[in-house]
Write a protein that holds these residues in place. Structure first.
Motif, mmCIF file in Angstrom:
data_model
loop_
_atom_site.group_PDB
_atom_site.id
_atom_site.type_symbol
_atom_site.label_atom_id
_atom_site.label_comp_id
_atom_site.label_asym_id
_atom_site.label_seq_id
_atom_site.Cartn_x
_atom_site.Cartn_y
_atom_site.Cartn_z
ATOM 1 N N LEU A 1 0.600 -1.370 0.069
ATOM 2 C CA LEU A 1 -0.815 -0.066 0.558
ATOM 3 C C LEU A 1 0.959 1.085 -0.162
ATOM 4 N N THR A 2 0.277 2.176 -0.406
ATOM 5 C CA THR A 2 0.951 3.589 -1.010
ATOM 6 C C THR A 2 0.768 4.675 -0.375
ATOM 7 N N GLY A 3 0.852 5.731 -0.761
ATOM 8 C CA GLY A 3 0.035 7.433 -0.385
ATOM 9 C C GLY A 3 0.271 7.494 1.022
ATOM 10 N N PRO B 1 4.795 12.964 6.307
ATOM 11 C CA PRO B 1 5.019 13.341 8.099
ATOM 12 C C PRO B 1 3.514 12.646 8.506
ATOM 13 N N LEU B 2 4.182 12.450 10.478
ATOM 14 C CA LEU B 2 3.075 11.486 11.124
ATOM 15 C C LEU B 2 1.892 12.788 11.159
ATOM 16 N N TYR C 1 9.643 14.261 11.189
ATOM 17 C CA TYR C 1 10.178 14.432 13.318
ATOM 18 C C TYR C 1 8.589 12.950 13.429
ATOM 19 N N ILE C 2 9.765 12.261 14.338
ATOM 20 C CA ILE C 2 8.809 11.861 15.625
ATOM 21 C C ILE C 2 8.138 12.697 15.819
ATOM 22 N N PHE D 1 13.063 8.790 9.712
ATOM 23 C CA PHE D 1 12.469 10.239 9.756
ATOM 24 C C PHE D 1 13.572 11.246 11.088
ATOM 25 N N GLN D 2 13.819 12.207 11.262
ATOM 26 C CA GLN D 2 15.551 12.754 11.139
ATOM 27 C C GLN D 2 15.054 13.483 13.323
#
Length: 848
Positions: A228-230, A256-257, A280-281, A301-302
């Motif tokens: 699954l994508t997107g 991003p989340l 980021y988280i 994530f960075q």
């Protein structure tokens, strides 16, 4: 009412009352007969012994059969009954009252029959953990009373039928672990009562399934291991407030989340690993206060590891590995005292370990490898992490000595400390780790002796201590590690002989002891009864004597899994062909620089996976067998510096992947086979110091990748083929010296402008040295070599005009090879000088 009417009504009541039991009895018999017919179509199984004609009147007592109050079959539960066969012969029409069918955990194959839709009252259907194949029949959508349906872990394929949208009462739907493909999600409406949904491990593609965000009662959602994508739609976070379990692992979700993730306030398990999430988280993720599992590994994530994670006091599993996090480890993590699994590996985490991590007394697994962590490992950590089963902190820059408290971790199965800068001795207390399966302390600065307590680790499978500064002898107790499969003690300063006890390690697949100060003969019993050895290396320069008969007869001859053998640089002797059998998996063989004798037999052509075949610098005699040409996976073939005779077999032209071929310094004769020109991957060719005759084959021009060509010290005749000038990648050597070549130097050699070493001396060449050789601008200049030494000593030294031309050309050429770039002439200047043919003054005769 007349008397006759009363009599008729009474008769009618009696008839109806007596007819129903007959009908029920008839239906029960139909069900029993259908079950028996199905049983007879299956392979025999003791689980169905009670299904018998003897008890046909009462099938409700048969194994797995449950009936309703009227004695009709309402449930069939044959889960985990060790049954096989198909369900295609089960007559579903015979069970109109069936509400539950459970065949979970058997070995049924075949397809799901479309006739299953006749079970119109079915509420519970579980066909999970079988071998069912084919597509899910669309008729399954007619089971409108279904509340629980499980088809998990089969071999079902094709699109998920959109007809499952008719399951308006379904609460549990698990189609996971199949090969199902994406349907038109828009044809599937929401499921108002659905609580558990799993499409785990299928072949779903495209975007997030649209209907899911409208299933407002979902508490469990698993879409992991698909394609699954997107982005994940915001509607999921806004609508599914009851969600407790969310698993999207191993897809290609991106972006991003969302900050709205925190609206899923009831989440306990959040699995988002192995996707393409970025940025980021979220600090606010700590608002999901009941989180027990947080997996974000293998994303992009960075930035920082949020200190707010320390508020997640219920957290048991935290995996942030394989991202681009570049902070220190926040001390607040030490507040998550329920953590049993902590993984921060493969990031860019720096700094030392915060002392607060010693509060994590429930840790079972700790993975901090492949970062830039530094400092020492405090004894306080080890004293509190006594539940650890896995400690992996390799590939960092930890320093200092390993505390003796390491011996308190008696539950450890895996201890990986390799690629750090630990120093000091290996603690004797390491012998307390009786459950250890793998110990890797390699590539550190450990010194001292291998502690004899290591012999206590009798469950050990892997022991790697290579690339340290260990001294002393190998302790004989190493032979007590009876299950050991890999032993690598290479690149230390160990001395003495290999202990006889090492022969007890009958399960070894890898044995490396090279680059030490070990010496003497190998234990006579080494390799006996060991049929699983895959990699062996004694490269050491000090071992001597014949190979142990056990190693030859039991291992080298019978180890069908052998993949790698390195014995180079010793004083081993004996017949090379007697020492080895046929190893279909052998890929790398190096016995160079020993004293092996014997001849190469045709069996060497049976090593079909061999990529490296190195037997140079021995005393092997006889001819090169034509069967060597069968080794089509070869990359390297070195047989130089032996006592080989005869002609080179034309079959070597079949080695189309070989890039290094060295047969020099033997007694080979005959002509160089033209099939060598078929070796289009060849980069290094050395046939020097043999007795080859005839012409240099012009087909060598096909070896366009050649970087080094050495045909010197043979009896080659005729002209130098101008085609050699087309080998534009020649860089290291072109050496045709000490032959009987005649004619002129080909003008085409001027194009070899990458060549560093060029030698045509000691031939019968004639004519002028072509001015085109000035294009060979990279020729190395040896300050101790005089110009006269570069010329053929069998010819009279040039004088006068010719001598001056030679001096001029060589002087200009060598000026282009000066060590400092600023002292080299520009190419425009060189071209002008050569074109003008400006000749230097020759102050004295050339032979002075």
């Amino acid at each position: 009412m007349t008397t006759s009417h009363r009599a008729f009504i009474i008769f009618l009541h009696v008839f109806i009352l007596t007819s129903f039991p007959c009908k029920t009895a008839s239906s029960a018999r139909i069900e029993a007969e259908a079950l028996l017919r199905w049983k007879n179509s299956l392979p025999p199984s003791p689980s169905l012994n009670s299904w018998s004609l003897r008890y046909i009147k009462n099938p409700c007592r048969w194994t797995g059969i449950h009936c309703n109050a009227r004695g009709l079959v309402s449930e069939i539960d044959l889960s985990n009954a060790s049954l096989s066969g198909t369900i295609e012969n089960l007559d579903f029409n015979s069970f109109p009252h069936l509400t539950s069918l459970n065949l979970n955990g058997n070995s049924f194959n075949g397809s799901i029959p479309s006739g299953i839709d006749s079970l119109s009252r079915l509420v519970f259907l579980d066909l999970s953990n079988n071998l069912l194949a084919g597509s899910i029949p669309p008729e399954i959508g007619n089971l409108t009373e279904i509340r629980y349906i499980g088809l998990y872990n089969n071999y079902l394929e094709g699109e998920i039928p959109y007809q499952i949208g008719n399951f308006r009462k379904v609460e549990y739907l698990n189609f996971g672990s199949n090969f199902l493909k994406t349907p038109d999600w828009s044809r599937i409406p929401s499921f108002p009562l659905l609580k558990h949904l799993s499409f785990f491990y299928n072949e779903l593609r495209l975007g997030f399934p649209g209907f899911i965000s409208s299933c407002l009662n979902l508490t469990f959602l698993d879409l992991s291991v698909n394609h699954l994508t997107g982005p994940v739609p915001e509607s999921l976070f806004n609508n599914l407030e009851k969600l407790e379990y969310l698993n999207l692992t191993a897809n290609s979700f991106e972006g991003p989340l969302s900050a709205n993730l925190t609206k899923l306030s009831k989440l306990k398990d959040l699995w988002l690993g192995n996707n393409s999430f970025t940025v980021y988280i979220l600090d606010s993720i700590s608002l999901i206060s009941d989180l027990r599992i947080l997996e974000l590994f293998n994303n992009s994530f960075q930035g920082n590891i949020p200190a707010s994670l320390g508020r997640l006091r219920s957290l048991e599993r935290l995996d942030l590995s394989t991202n681009s996090l570049n902070s220190t480890i926040p001390s607040e993590i030490g507040r998550c005292t329920n953590l049993s699994y902590l993984a921060l590996a493969q990031n860019s985490v720096t700094g030392s370990l915060p002392l607060s991590l010693s509060n994590l007394t429930n840790l079972y697994e700790l993975g901090l490898s492949d970062n830039s962590l530094s400092g020492e490992i405090s004894s306080h950590f080890l004293s509190n992490w006594t539940k650890l089963t896995s400690l992996q902190i390799h590939n960092n820059t930890f320093t200092g000595e390993l505390p003796s408290e390491i011996g308190l971790l008696t539950n450890l199965s895996y201890l990986f400390l390799y690629k750090n800068a630990f120093s000091g001795s290996i603690p004797r207390s390491i012998g307390n780790l009786l459950n250890l399966l793998a110990l890797d302390l390699s590539t550190n600065h450990f010194s001292g002796e291998i502690p004899p307590t290591i012999g206590n680790l009798t469950h050990l499978l892997i022991l790697q201590l290579y690339s340290n500064n260990l001294i002393g002898t190998i302790p004989p107790v190493i032979g007590d590690l009876q299950w050991l499969k890999a032993l690598d003690l290479s690149t230390n300063r160990l001395s003495g002989q290999l202990p006889e006890s090492i022969s007890n390690l009958v399960h070894l697949t890898t044995l490396y002891v090279f680059t030490n100060n070990l010496s003497g003969i190998l234990p006579r019993e080494l390799g006996r009864n060991s049929y699983s050895s895959a990699r062996v290396s004694f490269s050491n320069k000090r071992f001597s004597g014949e190979l142990p008969p056990g190693l030859c007869s039991d291992c080298f001859k019978n180890c069908t899994s052998l993949t790698r053998v390195r014995l180079e640089g010793n004083h081993f002797s004996g017949n090379i062909s007697d020492a080895f059998g046929v190893h279909p998996k052998l890929k790398f063989l190096s016995v160079s620089r020993n004293q092996f004798t014997g001849q190469l037999t045709p069996k060497w052509g049976q090593y079909e996976q061999l990529t490296n075949f190195q037997m140079d610098h021995n005393r092997i005699s006889g001819v090169i067998p034509a069967e060597i040409g069968n080794l089509t996976q070869l990359h390297v073939l070195t047989l130089d510096s032996n006592e080989l005779i005869g002609e080179v077999p034309t079959e070597l032209g079949n080695l189309n992947q070989v890039f290094s071929l060295s047969l020099g310094n033997n007694q080979l004769n005959g002509e160089i086979p033209r099939s060598i020109g078929q070796l289009t991957s060849l980069q290094f060719l050395d046939l020097s110091r043999n007795k080859f005759t005839g012409n240099i084959p012009d087909v060598l021009e096909n070896c366009e990748g050649l970087q080094s060509l050495n045909l010197s010290n043979n009896f080659l005749l005729g002209d130098i083929p101008f085609e050699l000038g087309k080998l534009l990648r020649l860089q290291y050597f072109l050496d045709l010296s000490n032959n009987s070549l005649s004619g002129v130097i080909p003008l085409s050699f001027g194009k070899l402008n990458s060549l560093e070493n060029f030698n045509l001396s000691h031939n019968n060449l004639s004519g002028r040295i072509p001015s085109a050789l000035s294009g060979m601008i990279t020729l190395q200049n040896d300050p101790d070599t005089f110009l006269k030494d570069l010329l053929d000593q069998r010819l009279p030294l040039p004088t006068g005009q010719i001598a001056e031309e030679v001096v001029f050309v060589v002087t200009v050429a060598l000026s282009c090879t000066r060590s400092t770039p600023e002292s080299r002439p520009h190419m425009r200047y060189v071209a002008q000088q050569l074109s003008a043919n400006t000749q230097p003054y020759l102050p004295e005769p050339l032979d002075q």
